[in-house]
Design an enzyme around this catalytic site. Structure first.
Site, PDB file in Angstrom:
ATOM      1  N   THR A   1      -8.110   2.582   8.991  1.00 48.96           N
ATOM      2  CA  THR A   1      -8.390   3.153  10.308  1.00 48.96           C
ATOM      3  C   THR A   1      -9.449   2.368  11.092  1.00 48.96           C
ATOM      4  O   THR A   1      -9.283   2.119  12.290  1.00 48.96           O
ATOM      5  CB  THR A   1      -8.845   4.624  10.131  1.00 48.96           C
ATOM      6  OG1 THR A   1      -7.817   5.310   9.402  1.00 48.96           O
ATOM      7  CG2 THR A   1      -9.052   5.311  11.462  1.00 48.96           C
TER       8      THR A   1
ATOM      9  N   ASN B   1      -9.977   0.493   0.022  1.00 54.01           N
ATOM     10  CA  ASN B   1      -9.013   0.337   1.110  1.00 54.01           C
ATOM     11  C   ASN B   1      -9.617   0.731   2.456  1.00 54.01           C
ATOM     12  O   ASN B   1     -10.244   1.795   2.563  1.00 54.01           O
ATOM     13  CB  ASN B   1      -7.803   1.247   0.877  1.00 54.01           C
ATOM     14  CG  ASN B   1      -6.943   0.783  -0.270  1.00 54.01           C
ATOM     15  OD1 ASN B   1      -7.327  -0.081  -1.045  1.00 54.01           O
ATOM     16  ND2 ASN B   1      -5.763   1.367  -0.372  1.00 54.01           N
TER      17      ASN B   1
ATOM     18  N   ASP C   1       0.849  -1.189   0.000  1.00 49.36           N
ATOM     19  CA  ASP C   1       0.000   0.000   0.000  1.00 49.36           C
ATOM     20  C   ASP C   1       0.891   1.247   0.000  1.00 49.36           C
ATOM     21  O   ASP C   1       1.784   1.378   0.850  1.00 49.36           O
ATOM     22  CB  ASP C   1      -0.868  -0.046   1.273  1.00 49.36           C
ATOM     23  CG  ASP C   1      -1.892   1.059   1.342  1.00 49.36           C
ATOM     24  OD1 ASP C   1      -2.415   1.458   0.288  1.00 49.36           O
ATOM     25  OD2 ASP C   1      -2.191   1.508   2.478  1.00 49.36           O
TER      26      ASP C   1
ATOM     27  N   HIS D   1      -9.460   4.830  -1.891  1.00 47.67           N
ATOM     28  CA  HIS D   1      -8.748   4.830  -0.602  1.00 47.67           C
ATOM     29  C   HIS D   1      -9.613   5.533   0.446  1.00 47.67           C
ATOM     30  O   HIS D   1     -10.631   6.121   0.120  1.00 47.67           O
ATOM     31  CB  HIS D   1      -7.414   5.575  -0.748  1.00 47.67           C
ATOM     32  CG  HIS D   1      -6.349   4.758  -1.430  1.00 47.67           C
ATOM     33  ND1 HIS D   1      -5.164   4.422  -0.826  1.00 47.67           N
ATOM     34  CD2 HIS D   1      -6.317   4.207  -2.666  1.00 47.67           C
ATOM     35  CE1 HIS D   1      -4.427   3.698  -1.661  1.00 47.67           C
ATOM     36  NE2 HIS D   1      -5.109   3.562  -2.796  1.00 47.67           N
ATOM     37  N   GLY D   2      -9.159   5.476   1.686  1.00 48.13           N
ATOM     38  CA  GLY D   2      -9.893   6.185   2.750  1.00 48.13           C
ATOM     39  C   GLY D   2     -11.273   5.606   2.983  1.00 48.13           C
ATOM     40  O   GLY D   2     -12.238   6.334   3.228  1.00 48.13           O
TER      41      GLY D   2
ATOM     42  N   HIS E   1      -7.656   9.648   4.009  1.00 47.28           N
ATOM     43  CA  HIS E   1      -7.287   8.615   4.983  1.00 47.28           C
ATOM     44  C   HIS E   1      -7.624   9.086   6.393  1.00 47.28           C
ATOM     45  O   HIS E   1      -7.528  10.270   6.692  1.00 47.28           O
ATOM     46  CB  HIS E   1      -5.785   8.342   4.906  1.00 47.28           C
ATOM     47  CG  HIS E   1      -5.332   7.799   3.589  1.00 47.28           C
ATOM     48  ND1 HIS E   1      -4.570   8.517   2.716  1.00 47.28           N
ATOM     49  CD2 HIS E   1      -5.544   6.603   2.990  1.00 47.28           C
ATOM     50  CE1 HIS E   1      -4.312   7.774   1.633  1.00 47.28           C
ATOM     51  NE2 HIS E   1      -4.904   6.612   1.775  1.00 47.28           N
TER      52      HIS E   1
HETATM   53  P1  13P Z   1      -8.604   4.546   5.955  1.00 43.40           P
HETATM   54  O1  13P Z   1      -7.570   4.397   7.018  1.00 43.40           O
HETATM   55  O2  13P Z   1      -9.203   5.904   5.956  1.00 43.40           O
HETATM   56  O3  13P Z   1      -9.641   3.483   5.995  1.00 43.40           O
HETATM   57  O4  13P Z   1      -7.845   4.425   4.558  1.00 43.40           O
HETATM   58  C1  13P Z   1      -7.004   3.339   4.324  1.00 43.40           C
HETATM   59  C2  13P Z   1      -6.309   3.482   3.028  1.00 43.40           C
HETATM   60  O5  13P Z   1      -6.798   4.098   2.112  1.00 43.40           O
HETATM   61  C3  13P Z   1      -5.002   2.810   2.901  1.00 43.40           C
HETATM   62  O6  13P Z   1      -4.379   3.121   1.690  1.00 43.40           O
END
Ligand code: 13P
Length: 285
Positions: free
Chosen positions: A232, A229, A83, A207-208, A179
């Site tokens: 968190t 993805n 990643d 992502h995020g 993220h």
């Molecule tokens: P989050 O931590 O916001 O879920 O995003 C994870 C991510 O996009 C890792 O590349």
């Protein structure tokens, strides 16, 4: 467990109009949690390992060995993915360690440089059957407490097309996602997703994933997002479960296993929630 190139999982998802979730993992327990839940829900899954997490494991070969051992008797298809590979060196380290997919994130570089580096990574990775994800625009960060950091730039559709032409297999887009926990409910820029989708023929990556509302995730998937993805939410579940377990028994010396077991149980709920949200659950034949 079958370790497969991420492209195999993503192409099926793109075709079938669902997305494969990629969970960031930084420990044995997180890998156990993700793989066991994938087996239970019959879901394809991606282990996302960030360079910081690679460093914590000690080397790229470590999470690969853990996943192969934990997954040995599980009937699942898994991709192990770097990643946000931040350099060609970290990409090569992941390939050497046995990852089946790498992200080369040159989004902070001038576009010409991002294109040139991504093309080189594609040439090397594809030669050994490894999938490549690129990024255009910068997916911003919020900090652990949800405060927005001013470092996000939306994806430019022209640049998206240029990067897609390097031969990458999927493209991470910056479309109002970030993220970390969102300070307020995100509103994804579907106009931009539409514009990018018109220009490129490869799946997009969101992502995020933590905190993006269900309906927006579903809509993004109908528009070509085939990987999402999540970091968190899973991390938070593990840490909170550990903290709650310790708080319940403040005077007792707890076995580390008790804390790990609580984390796995709490994490499994998060993994299940995202496998259902992305509609990957039940997709393994
Ligand atoms: P989050 O931590 O916001 O879920 O995003 C994870 C991510 O996009 C890792 O590349």
């Amino acid at each position: 467990m079958k370790l497969v190139p991420m492209k195999k999982l993503m192409d099926a998802a793109y075709e079938g109009k669902y997305a494969v979730p990629a969970f960031n993992c930084a420990s044995l327990e997180m890998i156990q949690c993700v793989l066991q839940t994938a087996a239970k829900l019959r879901s394809p899954v991606i282990l996302g390992i960030h360079p910081v997490e690679v460093a914590y494991f000690g080397s790229a070969a470590v999470p690969v060995a853990i996943a192969k051992t934990v997954g040995a008797d599980l009937d699942i298809e898994v991709a192990i993915h770097l990643d946000h590979g931040d350099s060609e060196k970290s990409v090569m380290g992941a390939i050497r360690g046995g990852f089946s997919s790498v992200m080369y994130d040159g989004s902070h570089l001038p576009i010409d440089q991002n294109v040139e580096n991504s093309r080189r990574v594609v040439e090397i990775a594809h030669a050994v059957g490894v999938t490549v994800e690129g990024e255009i625009g910068t997916i911003g960060n919020t900090d652990e407490f949800g405060n927005k950091l001013e470092n996000a730039h939306l994806s430019d559709p022209d640049w998206a097309e240029r990067l897609a032409n390097t031969g990458i297999d999927c493209l991470a887009v910056a479309i109002g996602n970030a993220h970390g926990f969102y300070a307020e409910e995100p509103r994804l820029r579907f106009d931009l997703v539409e514009e990018i989708r018109r220009r490129i023929k490869i799946p997009m990556v969101l992502h995020g994933g933590t905190g993006i509302p269900y309906d927006q995730v579903q809509r993004a998937i109908t528009m070509g997002v085939a990987k999402m993805n999540v970091g968190t939410a899973l991390r938070y579940a593990f840490v909170k479960a550990a903290k709650d377990t310790c708080d319940r028994e403040p005077t007792k010396d707890l076995p580390l296993m008790t804390i790990g077991t609580a984390g796995i149980a709490a994490g499994a709920e998060v993994v299940q929630q995202y496998m259902e949200m992305t509609m990957s659950a039940g997709r393994l034949r």
